[in-house]
Enzyme design. Structure first.
Site, PDB file in Angstrom:
ATOM      1  N   ARG A  26       9.370  64.487  64.051  1.00  0.00           N
ATOM      2  CA  ARG A  26       8.899  65.605  65.220  1.00  0.00           C
ATOM      3  C   ARG A  26       9.929  65.725  66.171  1.00  0.00           C
ATOM      4  O   ARG A  26       9.718  65.097  67.677  1.00  0.00           O
ATOM      5  CB  ARG A  26       7.646  65.112  65.728  1.00  0.00           C
ATOM      6  CG  ARG A  26       6.627  65.105  64.785  1.00  0.00           C
ATOM      7  CD  ARG A  26       5.180  64.932  65.764  1.00  0.00           C
ATOM      8  NE  ARG A  26       5.224  63.666  66.721  1.00  0.00           N
ATOM      9  CZ  ARG A  26       5.072  62.475  66.363  1.00  0.00           C
ATOM     10  NH1 ARG A  26       4.531  62.130  65.245  1.00  0.00           N
ATOM     11  NH2 ARG A  26       5.004  61.647  67.109  1.00  0.00           N
ATOM     12  N   ARG A  30      -1.610  55.761  75.502  1.00  0.00           N
ATOM     13  CA  ARG A  30      -1.609  57.254  76.013  1.00  0.00           C
ATOM     14  C   ARG A  30      -2.492  57.846  75.517  1.00  0.00           C
ATOM     15  O   ARG A  30      -3.735  57.594  75.137  1.00  0.00           O
ATOM     16  CB  ARG A  30      -0.255  57.810  76.095  1.00  0.00           C
ATOM     17  CG  ARG A  30       0.016  59.058  77.210  1.00  0.00           C
ATOM     18  CD  ARG A  30       1.400  59.609  77.157  1.00  0.00           C
ATOM     19  NE  ARG A  30       1.719  60.370  75.823  1.00  0.00           N
ATOM     20  CZ  ARG A  30       2.844  61.019  75.706  1.00  0.00           C
ATOM     21  NH1 ARG A  30       3.930  60.896  76.498  1.00  0.00           N
ATOM     22  NH2 ARG A  30       3.002  61.544  74.416  1.00  0.00           N
ATOM     23  N   LYS A  83       7.334  72.512  72.822  1.00  0.00           N
ATOM     24  CA  LYS A  83       6.529  72.571  74.065  1.00  0.00           C
ATOM     25  C   LYS A  83       7.222  72.766  75.198  1.00  0.00           C
ATOM     26  O   LYS A  83       8.625  72.491  75.387  1.00  0.00           O
ATOM     27  CB  LYS A  83       5.596  71.043  74.173  1.00  0.00           C
ATOM     28  CG  LYS A  83       6.647  69.876  74.543  1.00  0.00           C
ATOM     29  CD  LYS A  83       6.150  68.607  74.193  1.00  0.00           C
ATOM     30  CE  LYS A  83       7.096  67.426  74.516  1.00  0.00           C
ATOM     31  NZ  LYS A  83       6.380  66.068  73.853  1.00  0.00           N
ATOM     32  N   CYS A  94      19.621  72.442  98.662  1.00  0.00           N
ATOM     33  CA  CYS A  94      18.329  73.251  99.191  1.00  0.00           C
ATOM     34  C   CYS A  94      17.680  73.863  98.234  1.00  0.00           C
ATOM     35  O   CYS A  94      17.723  73.843  96.920  1.00  0.00           O
ATOM     36  CB  CYS A  94      19.131  74.291  99.958  1.00  0.00           C
ATOM     37  SG  CYS A  94      20.423  73.474 101.145  1.00  0.00           S
ATOM     38  N   MET A  95      16.674  74.539  98.851  1.00  0.00           N
ATOM     39  CA  MET A  95      15.613  75.024  97.733  1.00  0.00           C
ATOM     40  C   MET A  95      16.447  76.263  96.835  1.00  0.00           C
ATOM     41  O   MET A  95      15.859  76.098  95.765  1.00  0.00           O
ATOM     42  CB  MET A  95      14.534  75.899  98.493  1.00  0.00           C
ATOM     43  CG  MET A  95      13.347  76.660  97.464  1.00  0.00           C
ATOM     44  SD  MET A  95      12.263  77.446  98.685  1.00  0.00           S
ATOM     45  CE  MET A  95      11.322  76.405  99.348  1.00  0.00           C
ATOM     46  N   ASP A  96      17.150  77.068  97.428  1.00  0.00           N
ATOM     47  CA  ASP A  96      17.793  78.189  96.794  1.00  0.00           C
ATOM     48  C   ASP A  96      19.436  77.933  96.250  1.00  0.00           C
ATOM     49  O   ASP A  96      19.893  78.894  95.526  1.00  0.00           O
ATOM     50  CB  ASP A  96      17.573  79.600  97.298  1.00  0.00           C
ATOM     51  CG  ASP A  96      16.265  79.669  97.886  1.00  0.00           C
ATOM     52  OD1 ASP A  96      15.082  79.813  97.052  1.00  0.00           O
ATOM     53  OD2 ASP A  96      15.997  79.639  99.081  1.00  0.00           O
ATOM     54  N   HIS A 136       2.619  58.073  67.925  1.00  0.00           N
ATOM     55  CA  HIS A 136       3.849  58.168  68.822  1.00  0.00           C
ATOM     56  C   HIS A 136       4.360  56.830  69.435  1.00  0.00           C
ATOM     57  O   HIS A 136       3.671  56.068  69.789  1.00  0.00           O
ATOM     58  CB  HIS A 136       3.413  59.112  70.029  1.00  0.00           C
ATOM     59  CG  HIS A 136       4.698  59.951  70.710  1.00  0.00           C
ATOM     60  ND1 HIS A 136       5.769  60.305  70.188  1.00  0.00           N
ATOM     61  CD2 HIS A 136       4.833  60.035  72.080  1.00  0.00           C
ATOM     62  CE1 HIS A 136       6.408  60.889  71.263  1.00  0.00           C
ATOM     63  NE2 HIS A 136       6.051  60.681  72.282  1.00  0.00           N
ATOM     64  N   TYR A 148      22.121  71.015 104.967  1.00  0.00           N
ATOM     65  CA  TYR A 148      20.929  70.482 105.837  1.00  0.00           C
ATOM     66  C   TYR A 148      21.222  69.042 106.203  1.00  0.00           C
ATOM     67  O   TYR A 148      21.832  68.226 105.356  1.00  0.00           O
ATOM     68  CB  TYR A 148      19.724  70.513 105.063  1.00  0.00           C
ATOM     69  CG  TYR A 148      19.054  71.797 104.980  1.00  0.00           C
ATOM     70  CD1 TYR A 148      19.075  72.826 106.102  1.00  0.00           C
ATOM     71  CD2 TYR A 148      18.391  72.162 103.893  1.00  0.00           C
ATOM     72  CE1 TYR A 148      18.461  73.902 106.038  1.00  0.00           C
ATOM     73  CE2 TYR A 148      17.837  73.389 103.732  1.00  0.00           C
ATOM     74  CZ  TYR A 148      17.613  74.272 104.701  1.00  0.00           C
ATOM     75  OH  TYR A 148      17.112  75.482 104.653  1.00  0.00           O
TER      76      TYR A 148
HETATM   77  C1  LIG Z   1       7.622  65.637  73.010  1.00  0.00           C
HETATM   78  C2  LIG Z   1       6.973  64.942  71.986  1.00  0.00           C
HETATM   79  C3  LIG Z   1       7.640  64.901  70.695  1.00  0.00           C
HETATM   80  C4  LIG Z   1       9.480  64.833  70.733  1.00  0.00           C
HETATM   81  O1  LIG Z   1       9.790  63.911  71.567  1.00  0.00           O
HETATM   82  P1  LIG Z   1      11.422  63.899  71.793  1.00  0.00           P
HETATM   83  O2  LIG Z   1      11.723  62.721  72.410  1.00  0.00           O
HETATM   84  O3  LIG Z   1      11.783  65.284  72.564  1.00  0.00           O
HETATM   85  O4  LIG Z   1      12.088  64.045  70.343  1.00  0.00           O
HETATM   86  C5  LIG Z   1       7.312  64.098  69.562  1.00  0.00           C
HETATM   87  N1  LIG Z   1       6.016  63.928  69.497  1.00  0.00           N
HETATM   88  C6  LIG Z   1       5.158  63.940  70.359  1.00  0.00           C
HETATM   89  C7  LIG Z   1       3.866  63.677  70.393  1.00  0.00           C
HETATM   90  C8  LIG Z   1       5.691  64.574  71.731  1.00  0.00           C
HETATM   91  O5  LIG Z   1       4.685  64.598  72.729  1.00  0.00           O
END
Ligand SMILES: *Cc1c(COP(=O)(O)O)cnc(C)c1O
Length: 391
Positions: free
Chosen positions: A223, A135, A36, A321-323, A167, A269
């Protein structure tokens, strides 16, 4: 190559090797490399391709367009799961692209079933149970109520219930009581599905931290996200080395200006940093628009985020700064415009890592790599391209 001066160099060999390490940590499970957010900033398609080459049988994409982009790029071998979408999402396209869908709310099952019927195909679904994160996911009541609906949709051929998943809220604190509670709740959710007649292909709960520290919950599929990119999900317990990981990204830029700067003069700045002696000031063309956290600004007494210049570990001088950021190269510095400054890399050369930036900014390494701005070119290299490892 881009004419933008800074670059994020991503070593695909590191990603392959990290996936192999993760598979070795979880020998009984398949690996879903989570890609992701543009593969945590590493470049979606090259990073995903490397993860698959390293042995990932699955890819995880939070959002439907990310999953579709993987298929559109010709990544057809691995299974892909996507899990975060709003009502009206292009689920039919996902089903037609052979993307597995998470179902985390009652309305989602209705939309998936309708999309599957429209496509004339069976949608592969994973029911997401909220075992305590608080969540996304079905609460216990909705899960129990939805299971029979999902199995009925399966009997009708609209869906195939392939997975139950959840999760963790405290994966980075393996001993936390909530981890134990979630393990128990997850086991019960899996049992409930199987007792109701579900023939699950995959049960999955573990992110990077649990993959590396909690083998009892690897189930059929792990995952990992951040660990695929070689960063430690549990820096308080160990760095990449301790887990057989190699940071894949290095962020670097050439100095664009180097000049003498007098004692008692401010830098950047608001003059938060004031020189104590005659020195040499350098300008680095990366700023907060590129993901350099403004929280990592520095003063003389509290240096900002690390800048590795000519083997010296320096800090951001004054405001980010920004850049651009400014660095105090020190009296007599011999650097010139064009010389390389490394913000973070593997750390193997004694230089800083993304974790060091996370510490300097009061955040986590995830935020450092995912927020590298879109104008910073990702340059993909392969340090093992000619070795036998590729064969
Ligand atoms: C982002 C995510 C992961 C991976 O998490 P890490 O801590 O980067 O290994 C696994 N499962 C779900 C549902 C996530 O949103």
């Amino acid at each position: 190559m881009s004419s933008y001066p800074a670059r994020a160099v991503v070593d695909l060999a590191a990603i392959r090797s990290n996936v192999r390490s993760l598979a070795a940590h979880a020998p009984t499970a398949q690996v879903m490399a989570v890609v992701k957010a543009d593969a945590y900033g590493h470049g979606l398609v090259p990073a995903a391709t490397a993860a698959v080459a390293g042995g990932a049988a699955w890819l995880g994409a939070a959002q439907v367009p990310e999953a579709l982009a993987l298929r559109a790029a010709g990544i057809v071998g691995p299974r892909i799961l996507t899990w975060l979408y709003a009502p009206g999402a292009p689920l039919r396209e996902a089903i037609e692209a052979d993307v597995d869908l998470s179902v985390a709310t009652p309305w989602a099952l209705g939309e998936v079933v309708a999309a599957a019927r429209a496509a004339g195909r069976t949608a592969r679904i994973h029911l997401k149970v909220d075992t305590g994160l608080g969540r996304n996911g079905l609460n216990a009541t909705d899960y129990a109520a939805l299971l029979p609906d999902a199995l009925r949709a399966e009997a009708e051929g609209a869906v195939r219930l392939v997975g139950v998943w959840s999760h963790l809220a405290f994966a980075d604190e393996p001993g936390h009581a909530v981890v134990r509670d979630q393990e128990v709740a997850f086991a019960a959710a899996v049992q409930l599905a199987e007792d109701a007649g579900a023939r699950l292909e995959v049960r999955h709960l573990a992110n990077s931290a649990a993959t590396l520290t909690n083998p009892s919950i690897h189930y059929d599929l792990v995952r990992p996200g951040i660990a695929v990119y070689g960063l430690s999900p549990v820096p308080q317990l160990g760095g990449p080395d301790d887990f057989g990981l190699v940071p894949a990204m290095a962020l670097e830029a050439p100095l664009v200006n180097v000049k003498a700067w007098p004692a008692g003069a401010g830098m950047s700045y608001a003059h938060q940093y004031v020189t104590e002696r005659d020195t040499v000031l350098g300008v680095v063309p990366l700023g907060y628009a590129d993901g350099v956290p403004r929280h990592a600004s520095g003063t003389q007494s509290a240096p900002g985020g690390p800048l590795f210049v000519g083997g010296r570990w320096l800090g951001v001088a004054g405001r980010v700064c920004m850049d651009q950021v400014v660095v105090d190269l020190g009296p007599g510095a011999t650097e010139q415009a064009g010389d390389r400054v490394v913000l973070f890399g593997t750390g193997a050369d004694g230089g800083p890592t993304a974790q060091d930036w996370a510490r300097a900014a009061g955040t986590i390494s995830y935020e450092i790599v995912t927020r590298i701005g879109p104008r910073v070119p990702r340059v993909h290299i392969d340090t093992q391209a000619d070795s036998e490892e590729q064969q």
